[in-house]
Scaffold this active site. Structure first.
Site, PDB file in Angstrom:
ATOM      1  N   GLU A 127     -67.954   6.014  42.784  1.00  0.00           N
ATOM      2  CA  GLU A 127     -68.941   6.880  43.439  1.00  0.00           C
ATOM      3  C   GLU A 127     -70.125   6.027  43.889  1.00  0.00           C
ATOM      4  O   GLU A 127     -70.370   4.951  43.334  1.00  0.00           O
ATOM      5  CB  GLU A 127     -69.427   7.954  42.467  1.00  0.00           C
ATOM      6  CG  GLU A 127     -70.194   7.368  41.298  1.00  0.00           C
ATOM      7  CD  GLU A 127     -70.301   8.328  40.119  1.00  0.00           C
ATOM      8  OE1 GLU A 127     -71.210   9.154  40.156  1.00  0.00           O
ATOM      9  OE2 GLU A 127     -69.495   8.231  39.184  1.00  0.00           O
ATOM     10  N   LYS A 129     -73.583   4.258  44.235  1.00  0.00           N
ATOM     11  CA  LYS A 129     -74.685   3.961  43.316  1.00  0.00           C
ATOM     12  C   LYS A 129     -75.961   4.273  44.092  1.00  0.00           C
ATOM     13  O   LYS A 129     -76.345   3.522  44.998  1.00  0.00           O
ATOM     14  CB  LYS A 129     -74.649   2.492  42.887  1.00  0.00           C
ATOM     15  CG  LYS A 129     -75.742   2.148  41.894  1.00  0.00           C
ATOM     16  CD  LYS A 129     -75.542   0.728  41.373  1.00  0.00           C
ATOM     17  CE  LYS A 129     -76.494   0.373  40.241  1.00  0.00           C
ATOM     18  NZ  LYS A 129     -77.886   0.677  40.460  1.00  0.00           N
ATOM     19  N   ASP A 131     -79.714   4.571  45.141  1.00  0.00           N
ATOM     20  CA  ASP A 131     -80.861   3.718  44.878  1.00  0.00           C
ATOM     21  C   ASP A 131     -82.102   4.589  44.698  1.00  0.00           C
ATOM     22  O   ASP A 131     -82.931   4.718  45.589  1.00  0.00           O
ATOM     23  CB  ASP A 131     -81.042   2.723  46.028  1.00  0.00           C
ATOM     24  CG  ASP A 131     -81.884   1.538  45.609  1.00  0.00           C
ATOM     25  OD1 ASP A 131     -82.261   1.474  44.420  1.00  0.00           O
ATOM     26  OD2 ASP A 131     -82.154   0.680  46.459  1.00  0.00           O
ATOM     27  N   TYR A 239     -74.684  12.980  37.758  1.00  0.00           N
ATOM     28  CA  TYR A 239     -73.480  12.157  37.589  1.00  0.00           C
ATOM     29  C   TYR A 239     -73.182  11.784  36.136  1.00  0.00           C
ATOM     30  O   TYR A 239     -72.213  11.111  35.850  1.00  0.00           O
ATOM     31  CB  TYR A 239     -73.547  10.894  38.449  1.00  0.00           C
ATOM     32  CG  TYR A 239     -74.797  10.044  38.237  1.00  0.00           C
ATOM     33  CD1 TYR A 239     -75.048   9.414  37.023  1.00  0.00           C
ATOM     34  CD2 TYR A 239     -75.710   9.851  39.267  1.00  0.00           C
ATOM     35  CE1 TYR A 239     -76.180   8.643  36.820  1.00  0.00           C
ATOM     36  CE2 TYR A 239     -76.850   9.082  39.084  1.00  0.00           C
ATOM     37  CZ  TYR A 239     -77.077   8.493  37.853  1.00  0.00           C
ATOM     38  OH  TYR A 239     -78.195   7.732  37.654  1.00  0.00           O
ATOM     39  N   LYS A 327     -72.099  -4.108  43.100  1.00  0.00           N
ATOM     40  CA  LYS A 327     -73.227  -4.140  44.035  1.00  0.00           C
ATOM     41  C   LYS A 327     -72.786  -4.561  45.436  1.00  0.00           C
ATOM     42  O   LYS A 327     -71.875  -5.379  45.591  1.00  0.00           O
ATOM     43  CB  LYS A 327     -74.286  -5.143  43.537  1.00  0.00           C
ATOM     44  CG  LYS A 327     -74.955  -4.745  42.232  1.00  0.00           C
ATOM     45  CD  LYS A 327     -75.827  -3.538  42.407  1.00  0.00           C
ATOM     46  CE  LYS A 327     -77.193  -3.547  41.868  1.00  0.00           C
ATOM     47  NZ  LYS A 327     -78.114  -4.526  41.759  1.00  0.00           N
ATOM     48  N   CYS A 435     -92.334 -20.967  82.520  1.00  0.00           N
ATOM     49  CA  CYS A 435     -90.895 -20.875  82.264  1.00  0.00           C
ATOM     50  C   CYS A 435     -90.407 -22.227  81.742  1.00  0.00           C
ATOM     51  O   CYS A 435     -90.807 -23.271  82.270  1.00  0.00           O
ATOM     52  CB  CYS A 435     -90.193 -20.509  83.562  1.00  0.00           C
ATOM     53  SG  CYS A 435     -88.411 -20.397  83.392  1.00  0.00           S
ATOM     54  N   CYS A 437     -87.828 -23.716  82.294  1.00  0.00           N
ATOM     55  CA  CYS A 437     -86.900 -24.385  83.211  1.00  0.00           C
ATOM     56  C   CYS A 437     -87.588 -25.581  83.860  1.00  0.00           C
ATOM     57  O   CYS A 437     -88.803 -25.709  83.791  1.00  0.00           O
ATOM     58  CB  CYS A 437     -86.403 -23.405  84.267  1.00  0.00           C
ATOM     59  SG  CYS A 437     -87.543 -23.192  85.640  1.00  0.00           S
ATOM     60  N   CYS A 460     -90.708 -14.900  83.976  1.00  0.00           N
ATOM     61  CA  CYS A 460     -90.820 -16.040  84.871  1.00  0.00           C
ATOM     62  C   CYS A 460     -90.942 -15.491  86.287  1.00  0.00           C
ATOM     63  O   CYS A 460     -90.249 -14.558  86.675  1.00  0.00           O
ATOM     64  CB  CYS A 460     -89.571 -16.887  84.729  1.00  0.00           C
ATOM     65  SG  CYS A 460     -89.253 -17.969  86.109  1.00  0.00           S
ATOM     66  N   CYS A 466     -85.664 -19.982  90.178  1.00  0.00           N
ATOM     67  CA  CYS A 466     -85.597 -20.451  88.784  1.00  0.00           C
ATOM     68  C   CYS A 466     -84.156 -20.718  88.396  1.00  0.00           C
ATOM     69  O   CYS A 466     -83.320 -19.820  88.388  1.00  0.00           O
ATOM     70  CB  CYS A 466     -86.205 -19.397  87.849  1.00  0.00           C
ATOM     71  SG  CYS A 466     -85.924 -19.766  86.112  1.00  0.00           S
TER      72      CYS A 466
HETATM   73  S1  IVH Z   1     -73.992   6.062  35.640  1.00  0.00           S
HETATM   74  C1  IVH Z   1     -74.096   5.047  31.254  1.00  0.00           C
HETATM   75  N1  IVH Z   1     -73.763   6.597  38.178  1.00  0.00           N
HETATM   76  O1  IVH Z   1     -77.934   2.827  38.374  1.00  0.00           O
HETATM   77  C2  IVH Z   1     -73.988   5.242  32.692  1.00  0.00           C
HETATM   78  N2  IVH Z   1     -75.684   5.401  37.465  1.00  0.00           N
HETATM   79  O2  IVH Z   1     -77.955   0.090  37.371  1.00  0.00           O
HETATM   80  C3  IVH Z   1     -75.222   5.741  33.313  1.00  0.00           C
HETATM   81  N3  IVH Z   1     -77.277   4.905  39.264  1.00  0.00           N
HETATM   82  O3  IVH Z   1     -79.517   3.542  35.349  1.00  0.00           O
HETATM   83  C4  IVH Z   1     -75.350   5.467  34.750  1.00  0.00           C
HETATM   84  N4  IVH Z   1     -76.159   5.885  40.865  1.00  0.00           N
HETATM   85  O4  IVH Z   1     -80.197   4.897  37.470  1.00  0.00           O
HETATM   86  C5  IVH Z   1     -74.516   6.010  37.242  1.00  0.00           C
HETATM   87  N5  IVH Z   1     -73.477   7.207  40.404  1.00  0.00           N
HETATM   88  C6  IVH Z   1     -74.201   6.627  39.454  1.00  0.00           C
HETATM   89  C7  IVH Z   1     -75.438   6.018  39.740  1.00  0.00           C
HETATM   90  C8  IVH Z   1     -76.146   5.394  38.720  1.00  0.00           C
HETATM   91  C9  IVH Z   1     -77.252   5.222  40.560  1.00  0.00           C
HETATM   92  C10 IVH Z   1     -78.362   4.145  38.620  1.00  0.00           C
HETATM   93  C11 IVH Z   1     -78.832   4.702  37.319  1.00  0.00           C
HETATM   94  C12 IVH Z   1     -78.560   3.594  36.334  1.00  0.00           C
HETATM   95  C13 IVH Z   1     -78.579   2.391  37.200  1.00  0.00           C
HETATM   96  C14 IVH Z   1     -77.833   1.226  36.596  1.00  0.00           C
END
Ligand code: IVH
Length: 795
Positions: A127, A129, A131, A239, A327, A435, A437, A460, A466
């Site tokens: 899934e 991650k 930010d 999540y 990452k 320019c 050239c 130019c 040119c």
């Molecule tokens: S699971 C024990 N799922 O990433 C597992 N974390 O670098 C708990 N994060 O502290 C985290 N998206 O703040 C999980 N789909 C996702 C996430 C996620 C972002 C963040 C979260 C975590 C950090 C770790």
């Protein structure tokens, strides 16, 4: 000695101890900046590198692990501004994977730990991650009790009052099948749209801007006044979970499905994968769609799906053994600006290009970056999103340490510069005023410093004299979408130009007659010359649209060239139309008025009608007050904004009236307006076309070219095909034809081809890899076809 540059393998024990001390301090300071002040100093990748180095040194010298080692903790202490709440179950962080190999190692480790000797598959979820920042929300009997940030993982900040303002987080759980005690965990984030809107508000209020959506989300959640948080549209994806009073699911998938049932938003891009290959495939797919999601993600999280297996795998220090964050390659990197080169474009624009010390950004090695124009280099250009000077107004100089960004397919940009690392004797970059050239013609910026400001582009003034512009013209002429001559590229053109053989397009077709001048030259053997002449001769017969595009008229691009070719059918018809339009063109006075920003066509028309009838400027109004006189005319079409715009340009009434009278007599006529009214033309392209053919040297060069080539009459588009008059968008990759072929076919069949999906789109033809355009089509209910369906549909 700078120990930070030494590889971990070569550190002595004593050096390692000093490095661990430095890293502990530096990591702590950076965590504070990131978590407490919402203002990171390092890029995520630079920070990750510090943690990795710390870990590697600790692995080599386990005896040196410090009591305050960053590897023993996560996040940063909760701020004293908020009440603290202890997490009954720690909020963990995730270990990182950076390569496919790291992912395979993670799965291998988990399988070995579980004793899966036969490499039994270990199904995992994948899934995005997100930010943002993690949050734990506690429910008792289905009612929200409190909400806590991660803090240091053991205790966090009580942000309940603020969380109550977040729409994605239910105050009361839906349904009835929830455990009596339930802590739902997930990520608070700001969408790109909300982030931009927030910064706009900050800008208008004169407040500090947020650097990115994550900082803005953190800053918004950690407001002392919940009324402020309420104005910021924070979002939340659920999540994970903390304390629960009873089991509610057997798998990760089921758990997240429960959250959705109970009223949480969950991420639609969570996928169950049977093996490493499908985890990695989802990772790559999300990487490609990253820019289109509408919120920031920095990787993909993999989790073992079976909760019983998760429990067996447990935790190592601060990470679960059953999950890992894969990452994305960093999209920003620091490097050095080696030089600023100036390129001269086809239209004489002096375009600066940054040559940078090669560095990997977004997974590819970057050595050039765009610099746009001289205002961008000087830090005077305004950022399109924030409206503030780029890089906070800092200028760029060769030798500077810079931050470069490459996000998605966007050309690499220089987004920041470390002014404090500059040599004390460095001076601002002097953008050339001539320019580069050999002719060294002056290069100027059009426009007026007072009135409307200078053009951003310095050009130019040498035009056809040119040599650089001529070469760019020739390169454009032979390019793929124009004459597309095989074996004739920039290198050959430069040679032929230097040897005096090719100065303008027509000369290309006379090259064969100069065979003896070419024979024997390095790189031009008999065979290659034969091939070259054959390729050139093939193009003596050329599509009208390619011919028009090849001329390289400003504002007449590939699409507009196609529009003109279809509208007129033959070169003769187009030429005749241009000649009529030339005499039907508006005079200077009319064009001056037309160009005034804020004066619309209806207001202009009303003023000209008035001026045509007004007897004389003096009778038209005696007092020299423009504002007052304009008001007295009582023209309803000429509203306040139009009047203000006129007052800016015409400080005195007599000047305005005489311009209006002259413009009234010099309005454009049918021959011009009908050309400008062609769908896809407009006044800018029309004026550019007429300006081009008003120049005798352009007319002569075209005439000489026409002695060599014959533009093929354009096929009139079909008027009876199933797609006649429909607007089509192609997206994703096509398998049986190229995108250009598909477009050409659709146009031949009388359809219009658009680049983006809107309510006006009739059909979207989607191939593999289609992303946001496909999503938009289904959102708008636009008909979608596969390539095969399209082929069958158009027969
Ligand atoms: S699971 C024990 N799922 O990433 C597992 N974390 O670098 C708990 N994060 O502290 C985290 N998206 O703040 C999980 N789909 C996702 C996430 C996620 C972002 C963040 C979260 C975590 C950090 C770790």
């Amino acid at each position: 000695m700078d120990l930070s540059a030494l590889p971990v393998d070569s550190l002595t024990k004593e050096q390692a101890a000093r490095e661990l001390e430095r890293l502990a301090g530096e990591i702590a300071a950076n965590r504070k900046a990131y978590y407490e002040h919402d203002a990171p100093v390092l890029t995520d990748a630079e920070y990750d590198a510090l943690e990795r180095r710390n870990l590697l040194i600790e692995q080599r010298f386990p005896a040196l692990v410090r009591a305050d080692s960053p590897s023993k903790s996560v996040g940063s202490a909760a701020s004293a501004r908020f009440n603290k709440i202890t997490h009954q179950i720690a909020m963990l962080s995730l270990d990182n994977a950076f390569t496919d190999g790291d992912v395979a190692d993670f799965l291998g480790r988990a399988q070995r730990f579980l004793g899966f000797e036969d490499q039994r598959a270990l199904a995992c979820t994948a899934e995005p991650k997100i930010d943002g920042l993690s949050l734990s929300v506690r429910y008792e009997k289905g009612q929200l009790k409190h909400a806590v940030t991660r803090g240091d993982g053991k205790e966090g900040e009580d942000v309940t009052a603020n969380v109550l303002t977040i729409g994605d987080i239910p105050k009361n759980l839906m349904g009835t099948d929830w455990p009596e005690i339930l802590e739902v965990r997930g990520e608070v984030y700001l969408s790109h749209a909300a982030f931009e809107a927030l910064n706009q508000v900050q800008l208008e209020a004169g407040a500090a801007l947020y650097a990115n959506p994550r900082n803005a989300a953190a800053g918004s959640l950690r407001q002392l006044d919940p009324a402020i948080t309420a104005q910021r549209p924070l979002s939340f994806f659920a999540y994970a979970w903390g304390e629960v009073s009873g089991s509610f699911a057997a798998t990760q998938m089921e758990a997240v499905a429960s959250f959705a049932r109970w009223g949480f938003k969950t991420n639609a891009d969570m996928k169950l994968c049977a093996d490493t290959a499908s985890l990695l495939a989802h990772y790559r797919d999300l990487g490609l769609r990253r820019a289109e999601l509408g919120y920031d993600i920095d990787g993909v999280v993999y989790k073992v799906n079976d909760l019983a297996l998760q429990a067996r795998l447990g935790i190592v220090t601060r990470f679960p053994r059953w999950a890992i964050a894969h990452k994305f390659p960093p999209e920003q990197a620091t490097t050095i600006l080696d030089a600023i080169d100036i390129q001269v474009g086809r239209t004489g624009a002096l375009t600066p290009v940054a040559r940078v010390r090669p560095v990997t950004v977004g997974g590819v090695v970057v050595s050039n970056a765009t610099l746009h124009n001289e205002d961008f280099i000087a830090g005077k250009a305004l950022d399109r999103v924030t409206g503030l000077p780029v890089r906070g107004g800092k200028d760029l100089r060769p030798g500077d340490h810079i931050v470069i960004q490459r996000a998605g397919d966007v050309i690499p940009q220089i987004v920041d510069v470390w002014v404090d690392k500059r040599e004390p004797d460095s001076t601002p970059f002097a953008f050339p005023h001539i320019c580069p050239c050999p002719l060294q013609t002056p290069a100027i910026r059009g426009g007026d410093e007072q009135d409307g400001g200078l053009d951003v582009v310095r050009r130019c003034t040498g035009e056809f004299a040119c040599p650089f512009q001529r070469l760019r013209h020739l390169e454009h002429f032979v390019s793929r979408k124009a004459f597309d001559i095989d074996g004739l590229g920039p290198r050959q053109l430069q040679d032929f130009f230097d040897w005096g053989l090719v100065k303008e397009p027509a000369d290309i077709f006379k090259l064969e007659g100069r065979r003896s001048d070419l024979e024997g030259r390095e790189g031009y053997g008999q065979t290659s010359l034969n091939n070259l002449f054959a390729a050139i001769n093939q193009r003596r017969d050329i599509d009208l649209s390619r011919f028009i595009f090849g001329l390289g008229v400003r504002h007449i691009g590939e699409t507009t060239s196609g529009v003109l070719a279809r509208a007129f059918g033959s070169w003769e018809a187009l030429k005749a139309a241009i000649e009529v339009a030339q005499t039907h063109r508006a005079n200077e006075a009319y064009r001056q008025l037309e160009a005034i920003h804020g004066l619309g066509p209806r207001a202009l028309e009303a003023l000209l009608n008035w001026a045509a009838k007004a007897d004389s400027p003096v009778q038209a109004g005696l007092f020299d007050d423009v504002a007052e006189n304009l008001a007295k005319l009582r023209l309803s079409e000429v509203a306040m904004p139009a009047r203000k715009a006129l007052i800016e340009v015409f400080p005195d009434w007599l000047g305005l009236v005489s311009t209006l009278k002259s413009a009234a007599a010099g309005r454009p006529h049918d021959g011009y307006t009908s050309l400008a009214a062609i769908d896809g033309m407009g006044p800018v392209a029309t004026d550019a076309l007429l300006d081009f053919f008003a120049e005798p040297h352009n007319r002569d060069a075209v005439a000489r070219l026409l002695e060599q080539v014959r533009p093929r009459d354009a096929e009139a588009p079909a008027s009876d095909s199933p797609v006649t008059g429909l607007t089509i968008v192609f997206t994703g990759s096509l398998e049986t034809m190229t995108r250009d072929e598909a477009k050409a076919q659709a146009i031949r069949l009388g359809a219009k081809v658009a680049g983006s999906v809107s309510a006006k789109t009739d059909i979207v033809v989607a191939g593999p890899g289609a992303g946001s355009k496909l999503a938009k089509a289904s959102e708008l209910g636009v008909r979608v076809m596969s390539e095969a369906e399209w082929a069958a549909f158009v027969g």
